[in-house]
Design a protein around this motif. Structure first.
Motif, short mmCIF file in Angstrom:
data_model
loop_
_atom_site.label_atom_id
_atom_site.label_comp_id
_atom_site.label_asym_id
_atom_site.label_seq_id
_atom_site.Cartn_x
_atom_site.Cartn_y
_atom_site.Cartn_z
N PRO A 5 63.33 5.51 58.62
CA PRO A 5 62.72 4.28 58.15
C PRO A 5 61.61 4.49 57.14
CG PRO A 5 62.90 4.32 60.56
CD PRO A 5 63.20 5.69 60.06
N GLN A 6 61.07 5.72 57.02
CA GLN A 6 59.93 5.93 56.14
C GLN A 6 60.35 6.56 54.81
OE1 GLN A 6 60.53 7.51 58.87
NE2 GLN A 6 60.42 9.68 58.51
N LEU A 7 61.52 6.13 54.29
CA LEU A 7 62.00 6.73 53.05
C LEU A 7 61.07 6.47 51.88
CD1 LEU A 7 65.84 6.07 53.28
CD2 LEU A 7 64.64 8.23 53.56
N SER A 8 60.19 5.47 51.98
CA SER A 8 59.27 5.20 50.89
C SER A 8 58.13 6.22 50.84
CB SER A 8 58.67 3.80 51.04
OG SER A 8 57.97 3.69 52.27
N LEU A 9 58.00 7.03 51.88
CA LEU A 9 56.96 8.05 51.87
C LEU A 9 57.28 9.13 50.85
CD1 LEU A 9 56.32 8.66 55.68
CD2 LEU A 9 54.76 7.64 54.06
N PRO A 10 56.23 9.70 50.22
CA PRO A 10 56.46 10.78 49.26
C PRO A 10 56.72 12.10 49.98
CG PRO A 10 54.11 10.37 49.48
CD PRO A 10 54.81 9.35 50.34
N VAL A 11 57.78 12.14 50.79
CA VAL A 11 58.10 13.33 51.57
C VAL A 11 59.41 13.90 51.07
CG1 VAL A 11 58.65 14.24 53.85
CG2 VAL A 11 56.89 12.49 53.61
N HIS A 12 59.39 15.16 50.68
CA HIS A 12 60.59 15.84 50.22
C HIS A 12 60.82 17.05 51.10
CE1 HIS A 12 63.65 17.61 47.70
NE2 HIS A 12 62.93 18.72 47.60
N LEU A 13 62.01 17.12 51.69
CA LEU A 13 62.32 18.28 52.52
C LEU A 13 62.88 19.39 51.62
CD1 LEU A 13 63.95 16.64 55.67
CD2 LEU A 13 61.55 17.05 55.15
N PRO A 14 62.22 20.53 51.56
CA PRO A 14 62.65 21.60 50.64
C PRO A 14 64.07 22.06 50.94
CG PRO A 14 60.46 22.04 51.55
CD PRO A 14 61.03 20.90 52.33
#
Length: 234
Positions: A5-14
């Motif tokens: 649900p938090q796809l808007s977060l600036p999180v990138h999985l390497p």
């Protein structure tokens, strides 16, 4: 891509933080437990504690990558970024195949976040096919300063592992492994030079490897001590 649900977060999985790129050292039992969890075998709740930069996040990224490759829905919440999130992000996550709560110590003492996590644990318990859950922190759950004392007991469900830091010899092997996976041959003398001349923490070493990888491709040169000195300005 991680489905959450938090796809808007600036999180990138390497992309390069997988089980294959994790040098286990003395953590083979932990690595095996997480591989089994990703296969829906063995323990379904794992709590991992260890020093910063010891590889906790790498293991969570690896679990997500493994399960995403089978189209399983996963959620990764880096709680050291909780100021950019809302505790309500946990609502409904109990329906995911895997939930990873990274750096939970960052919200210790924050009653809103603790309440949300506590309620998530309770909702999860009510499901017959509950989500697999991995939590990381910098200390055992009972040593953190919780506003809700009962949360520590929830965090003790499942199995707890300490992530043991790599020693310098193991860091040499880890660095060579990551180089090999990039198609680079890193001679032992080059790895030793890096360990001696720059910070010994793995994120710094891997950032240096990124620079060397790009420069090696651009200049079509092998990894040698003179090349490393020139590229990194050492």
């Amino acid at each position: 891509m991680t489905r959450s649900p938090q796809l808007s977060l600036p999180v990138h999985l390497p992309d390069d933080e997988t089980f294959a790129s994790f040098y286990a050292g003395e953590n083979m039992q932990l690595l095996a437990a997480l591989r089994n969890l990703a296969l829906d075998q063995g323990e379904r709740i794992v709590y991992i504690w260890g020093a910063p930069d010891s590889g906790r996040s790498h293991l969570l990224h690896a679990c997500c990558a493994e399960m995403n490759s089978s189209d399983a829905a996963t959620a990764y919440l880096p709680l050291d970024m909780h100021a950019m999130m809302h505790p309500g992000y946990l609502d409904g996550l109990e329906s995911m195949a895997l939930v990873c709560l990274d750096n939970i110590d960052a919200v210790a003492g924050d009653k809103d976040w603790e309440t949300s996590i506590f309620n998530f644990y309770n909702r999860r318990k009510e499901l017959s096919d509950a989500t697999r859950l991995i939590v990381t922190a910098n200390a055992p759950a009972h040593q953190l300063s919780w506003a809700l004392p009962d949360l520590a007991s929830r965090l003790s469900w499942g199995i707890t592992y300490r992530l043991i830091e790599l020693d310098d010899a193991q860091k040499l092997s880890a660095l060579q492994l990551r180089a090999e996976l990039r198609g680079l041959k890193m001679p032992l003398e080059v790895a030793r030079f890096l360990i001696k001349r720059i910070s010994r923490d793995m994120p710094t070493l891997l950032n240096a490897l990124d620079q060397l990888d790009r420069a090696s491709i651009t200049e079509q040169r092998k990894l040698t001590v003179p090349f490393v000195k020139e590229t990194l300005g050492l």
